[in-house]
Design a protein around this motif. Structure first.
Motif, mmCIF file in Angstrom:
data_model
loop_
_atom_site.group_PDB
_atom_site.id
_atom_site.type_symbol
_atom_site.label_atom_id
_atom_site.label_comp_id
_atom_site.label_asym_id
_atom_site.label_seq_id
_atom_site.Cartn_x
_atom_site.Cartn_y
_atom_site.Cartn_z
ATOM 1 N N LEU A 31 0.868 -1.059 0.295
ATOM 2 C CA LEU A 31 0.080 -0.173 -0.041
ATOM 3 C C LEU A 31 0.831 1.262 -0.013
ATOM 4 N N ARG A 32 1.892 1.162 0.788
ATOM 5 C CA ARG A 32 2.720 2.327 0.679
ATOM 6 C C ARG A 32 3.218 2.823 -0.583
ATOM 7 N N ARG A 35 0.939 4.102 -2.789
ATOM 8 C CA ARG A 35 0.735 5.500 -2.526
ATOM 9 C C ARG A 35 1.531 6.166 -3.308
ATOM 10 N N VAL A 48 -6.324 9.001 -3.837
ATOM 11 C CA VAL A 48 -5.291 8.258 -3.178
ATOM 12 C C VAL A 48 -5.916 7.468 -1.861
ATOM 13 N N ARG A 49 -6.340 8.553 -0.893
ATOM 14 C CA ARG A 49 -6.560 8.087 0.117
ATOM 15 C C ARG A 49 -8.020 6.943 0.163
ATOM 16 N N LEU A 52 -6.655 3.699 -1.349
ATOM 17 C CA LEU A 52 -5.880 2.904 -0.317
ATOM 18 C C LEU A 52 -7.005 2.240 0.633
ATOM 19 N N GLU A 53 -7.738 2.969 1.016
ATOM 20 C CA GLU A 53 -8.508 2.464 2.188
ATOM 21 C C GLU A 53 -9.417 1.301 1.516
ATOM 22 N N ARG A 56 -6.914 -1.596 0.931
ATOM 23 C CA ARG A 56 -6.677 -2.407 2.252
ATOM 24 C C ARG A 56 -7.849 -3.361 2.776
#
Lengths: 455, 344
Positions: A31-32, A35, A48-49, A52-53, A56
């Motif tokens: 995930l990093r 990002r 992006v946020r 990623l959520e 995840r």
């Protein structure tokens, strides 16, 4: 196109492919990296946020599948989420029952509205329509002149007059009715989203012409501002779609993701080069697979279909499948490919082409040399290059005005290409895809497995 | 790779020199005085970055303001700072380069507990990135100086040239414009209109003509009539197109032949550009030895933070800033003001 994003994901996912199972730590690392990749590609922070959520959540074991390895599963999740963010489905254009169908283009200065207007007109002509271009950009010096020249190039009539944008647009639509044009494309002046006077003006143009489609033209190189711009235009104009321009350079993709997410409307078209032909409908699912390093065989096939002699294509696919792809076929392919625009664009669409090759910059004169060499061969030699011995080599070199080492190079490259095609299963992919893409889950996941085994 | 231009024998900036560092709370009137404005443009109308961008940015949430309101400095403060910088298009590497020393100072307890002080420290570090940059626009007195304008499509090269021509003519200096964009339809007409507005002569070729020959003709013409400066427009091109970059190298080579001398190669960059701006700067510099950046369209909502990355990674100076569509809206880059606006 979208190389940086593609490269980064290729890097991450290559490592993932080697792993047996994924723990929380691995997921965090992935995930990093995702990002960083997305931010470098100018995907907006909020998107992006969000992305990623969702990735995840879905990666954290909830949907464990027996049939896929964890790595494949992450790829699948990222692919699906990217696809969802990019659009979910393609832009559909329905022509007005009472012509003309009016399309309004808006955007910031320098996004490429005028060029996009002409390309769109060309596209409408290809669909068998009769477009009228309306030049309502009375702001930028010589913008109407530019539209006239481009209109002439693509064979579309252009209407404009030095009054005011609202009057020009209204009269443009009237003119289309009068002369029987069934599509009107209105080019407007570039404006800042925050310039209230100009935003009001474009809203008035919109009110006066009641466009069936309002498209926002967005430069693919736009950074974080893409979101703000798109939001502001959407509030003023109620957008129906997006035209993404200048996607033929490097490191872009972010704007497409961001704008789509914010406006909630699909990217309708992408402009992939300066030539009028370099403009095509946008396919979100294809773009996601391209970002994932799968290349875009599908766009390639559709493009090929359009500008390609189908018999030649069918024959080539047949021979590819049979593992008998000769220099003669190769030569025909080259001829066909030249019709489709610069080779560089084509390469970007093929899966499994290494970054070095994509970045190398293709010398088109090289292609002419290759053609000359093949033309200097006998049919037998083209069919079976293994018969080419020293004296044949010298004859071919002399006949094509090249050297024997040029001939050797071509033969070696051709051999490698044959091997590459066999190993990559490209023949299978081409054959499977057929004339039009079928949304078959089975087909997609099997091609993904194929990609996995390449690495 | 083309050699970088030699230091010009005379550096006579046509635009007012950079204001000396001012306290952050500078009053507008003071700053106006520091900019030595030409007579042609009334001082009152000279725009300033913060005044222009202020309008744009009021409309959006101000991420830095929320940082000021924090009670203490902790990891969340740094995360907020990181986000704010990323939102301004500063990019991850440069953001980290700026924040890492501050994190270290925080760890060493050398930072105190005041978010305002943290922001000030960050501002200073960001401003310091631009320290020592050569913002002058160079010209040489005994040759025909050529300023070459390069960049990707749609960034505002032609408009920038039009504005500079207006400025030069207003300052009583003769200038010839070379319509080197022979590719884009009506680019020549656009420059021609700027020529009419500014009173500068425009040398054009036919559409599709070799841009080098147009620039060459313009230099010959300028030399013959004794105009000391040629502003050369070029067609927008993506930095990834090998053959077009090759064409640009040729333009530069030809323009550097006596009586011409290339004293500036200005990369025009749109403030809305994201991280791709760095790739643009890198490629254009490699091809034609860019001497400075012109940041256009800063009057919109974009903050143009990518120039921080360009400055810190490539060392290119930022020379001019475009703040609007009118000729007076092109001003000299002022790091203090720019960073201030970035952090508003």
């Amino acid at each position: 196109m979208f190389e940086t994003l593609t490269d980064r994901f290729e890097g991450i996912l290559t490592r993932l492919r080697g792993r047996g199972r994924l723990g929380d730590a691995e997921i965090a690392e992935v995930l990093r990296e995702i990002r960083v990749a997305l931010l470098e590609a100018d995907v907006s922070l909020e998107v992006v946020r969000d992305l990623l959520e969702r990735i995840r959540e879905r990666c954290s074991g909830a949907e464990l599948s027996k049939s896929l390895t964890p790595a494949q599963q992450v790829i699948k999740v990222v692919d699906e989420e990217l696809t969802a963010t990019l659009g979910g489905e393609s832009f559909k254009l329905t022509y007005a029952s009472k012509p003309p169908t009016v399309v309004l283009l808006a955007g910031l200065q320098g996004a490429g509205k005028t060029a996009a207007a002409a390309k769109l007109a060309r596209w409408f002509k290809q669909q068998g329509r009769h477009p009228l271009l309306v030049g309502a950009d009375l702001q930028r010096p010589a913008a109407v002149e530019q539209l006239r020249v481009l209109g002439r190039d693509v064979g579309a009539a252009v209407f404009s007059e030095p009054t005011d944008p609202v009057a020009v647009a209204r009269r443009g639509v009237e003119e289309a009715v009068r002369v029987g044009r069934d599509v009107v494309v209105i080019d407007t002046a570039g404006r800042l989203a925050i310039d209230e006077a100009l935003m009001r003006e474009v809203a008035e143009v919109s009110a006066a012409t009641r466009p069936h489609y309002t498209l926002l033209v967005v430069d693919a190189m736009t950074g974080q501002d893409a979101v703000r711009t798109a939001r502001a235009f959407h509030e003023t104009l109620e957008l129906d779609g997006i035209i993404l321009t200048k996607v033929d350079g490097d490191a872009r993709g972010g704007a497409a993701l961001s704008v789509k997410q914010v406006v909630g409307k699909p990217v309708a078209f992408v402009s992939t080069g300066e030539r009028p032909a370099e403009f095509e409908p946008f396919y979100p699912d294809r773009m996601a697979s391209r970002i994932l390093g799968m290349g875009d065989v599908l766009s390639l096939i559709e493009k090929a279909e359009r500008e390609y002699d189908e018999d030649v294509a069918a024959k080539a696919v047949e021979r590819l499948r049979a593992g008998r792809f000769s220099l003669e076929d190769f030569h025909e392919q080259l001829q066909q490919m030249k019709k489709m625009g610069p080779l560089q664009n084509m390469l970007g669409m093929l899966p499994g082409i290494p970054k070095e090759v994509r970045d190398a910059g293709i010398d088109e004169s090289q292609v002419s040399r290759i053609e000359a060499i093949i033309r200097s061969m006998t049919p037998q030699e083209r069919d079976d290059p293994s018969v080419i011995n020293g004296s044949r080599r010298m004859r071919i070199a002399a006949g094509s005005g090249t050297s024997t080492s040029d001939v050797n190079n071509l033969l070696r490259q051709f051999k490698e290409m044959q091997r590459f095609m066999r190993s990559s299963g490209m023949a299978g992919a081409l054959a499977r895809s057929g004339p039009r893409r079928k949304k078959k889950q089975g087909g997609r996941s099997s091609s993904r497995k194929g990609a996995g085994s390449r690495h | 790779m083309a050699p970088p231009p030699e230091p010009a024998s005379t550096a006579a900036p046509p635009l007012p020199p950079a204001a000396p560092p001012l306290p952050p709370a500078v009053v507008e009137a003071e700053l106006e005085e520091e900019l030595h404005l030409p007579e042609a443009i009334p001082e009152a109308k000279r725009p300033r970055v913060r005044e222009r961008v202020g309008r744009a940015r009021e409309l959006f949430a101000a991420p830095f303001a929320s940082i000021r309101r924090r009670a203490k400095i902790d990891e969340a403060t740094f995360e907020a700072l990181e986000e704010a910088l990323l939102l301004a298009d500063v990019g991850l590497p440069t953001t980290e380069r700026l924040l890492t020393p501050l994190r270290e100072r925080l760890a060493a307890k050398a930072l105190g507990d005041d978010p305002d002080a943290l922001l000030e420290a960050l501002k200073q570090d960001a401003t310091a990135l631009f320290a020592g940059e050569d913002r002058a626009l160079h010209r040489e007195s005994d040759t025909t100086s050529v300023w070459l304008f390069v960049g990707v499509n749609g960034v505002g090269k032609t408009t920038t040239i039009g504005k500079l021509a207006t400025f030069e003519k207003a300052a009583g200096r003769d200038v010839v414009l070379a319509a080197g964009d022979t590719f884009r339809a009506a680019a020549g007409e656009q420059l021609e209109l700027w020529g009419e507005r500014s009173g500068a002569e425009v040398v054009r070729g036919t559409e599709g003509a070799d841009p080098s020959s147009v620039v060459f003709d313009a230099i010959q013409h300028a030399a013959a009539k004794g105009a000391p400066l040629v502003l050369a427009d070029t067609a927008g091109r993506l930095h990834t197109k090998v053959n077009l970059m090759e064409e640009l190298r040729k333009v530069r080579r030809v323009a550097d032949r006596p009586p011409g001398k290339v004293t500036e190669v200005l990369l025009v960059l749109d403030a809305t550009t994201g991280q791709n701006g760095l790739a643009q700067a890198r490629q254009f510099t490699e091809a034609v030895a860019v001497t400075g950046v012109v940041l256009t369209k800063l009057d919109g909502s974009a903050k143009g933070g990518v120039v921080l990355a360009i400055r810190s990674e490539l060392g290119l100076p930022i020379k001019l800033v475009g703040l609007g569509e009118g000729a007076p809206d092109l001003v000299e880059f002022d790091p203090e003001e720019f960073v201030g606006a970035l952090f508003d």
